[in-house]
Scaffold this motif. Structure first.
Motif: not given
Ligand code: TXA
Ligand code: MG
Length: 307
Positions: A18-45
């Motif tokens: 899920v992409a979400f706003p922060t005070e700086t820039v938008y982040g591409l978020g995923g569950n940081a406890l999950s290897d699959a979610a972290a891996a998906a972030i690398y792939v998406a970007k």
């Protein structure tokens, strides 16, 4: 907005991005406890696997579950969290964060964001959220939901739209794994602000060992060529102005007519995107003073201009 937060939290808990706003820039978020979610972030970007991710947490208390804080780290977190300061900290031996967020390092980057929607999402998920800037690797960071849609729209479960990000440049990254804090990336917390809390803050040596794998020379880059410190406008160039604009600009964006650095930071990435989308051959950029937020602005401009 509550239903949007609930929907986003559900997707994140199900392992989606899920992409979400922060005070700086938008982040591409995923569950940081999950290897699959972290891996998906690398792939998406399209992010190289050696470039670690920032983990977003709700509080200092939450951060302490994952990383070790020395005295300096504690002082900085107490002063600047929630806010745009990312601390590089040693991982605890019992750290439950995916190893992928650290990309093989024994440290982890953590920050507690101040944006109300980011905070609501952390509260609703009760998860640490890995979230690099929500752009394709090497591109300009997104400061509006529309920017995320353009680059990653088909690769995220949802984009939480919070309007434009109030600060506009990324967080300051400070390595506090050693005795003296080292700034790895200048950002919206200025050196002057850091020095008020802790003496002896230094910058990592350019050309030295790259401690922050994301700080490769060319980065934050539009596709057009940038020419910095412009004193006149060349043939076919658009102008990115700061203060009173140079004469004869046919295509122009002004970071801040009044020469205000905070306003310039807010406008920087949006205006780079806008000028990149014009028919201009290249972009001439007027000088921005190297002080306060100007240090972070000039850092991004130099990276955008690098070959
Ligand atoms: O403002 C921000 O920091 C935004 C918002 C979304 O929070 N995030 C952001 O993330 O800019 P990203 O991934 O685009 O930049 C994180 C930077 C990269 O330069 C990365 O190399 C560095 O932090 N980094 C992450 N973990 C690190 C670690 N363990 N050691 C050294 N540098 C690290
Ligand atoms: Mg980034």
């Amino acid at each position: 907005m509550d239903d949007q937060i609930a929907k986003a939290a559900g997707l994140l808990r199900a392992g989606r991005l899920v992409a979400f706003p922060t005070e700086t820039v938008y982040g591409l978020g995923g569950n940081a406890l999950s290897d699959a979610a972290a891996a998906a972030i690398y792939v998406a970007k399209g992010r190289p696997s050696f470039n670690p991710l920032i983990v977003h947490v709700a509080s200092l208390e939450a951060a302490k579950r994952h990383a070790l804080f020395n005295t300096v780290a504690l002082r900085l977190a107490e002063q600047f969290w929630p806010g745009p300061l990312t601390l590089i900290l040693p991982r605890r031996t019992d750290c439950a964060l995916s190893l992928l967020v650290s990309a093989g390092l024994d440290s982890v980057a953590i920050r507690a964001p101040a944006h109300p929607l980011a905070r609501a999402l952390l509260e609703a998920t009760q998860l640490p959220l890995a979230a690099p800037s929500a752009n394709r690797s090497g591109h300009v960071s997104p400061t509006e939901a529309e920017h995320v849609r353009d680059e990653l729209g088909d690769r995220v479960g949802m984009i939480l739209d919070g309007g434009p990000c109030p600060i506009g440049v990324e967080s300051t990254v400070v390595d506090v794994t050693g005795d003296a804090p080292v700034i790895l990336r200048p950002g919206s917390i200025t050196v002057e602000q850091l020095r008020q809390i802790t003496a002896g803050v230094s910058f990592s040596v350019p050309g030295g060992v790259v401690k922050s794998p994301g700080m490769m020379e060319r980065h934050y880059a539009p596709s057009k060529k940038l020419r910095l410190n412009a004193r006149e406008i060349g043939e076919g160039e658009a102008l990115l102005a700061f203060g009173a604009p140079l004469a004869n600009a046919r295509i122009l964006e002004n970071l801040s007519e009044g020469g205000d650095l905070a306003e310039a930071a807010t406008n920087l990435f949006r205006m780079l995107r806008a000028l990149d989308a014009t028919s201009a051959r290249a972009i001439a950029v007027m000088p921005v003073p190297e002080q306060g937020l100007g240090v972070a602005i000039n850092d991004r401009l130099r990276r955008a201009a690098a070959d």
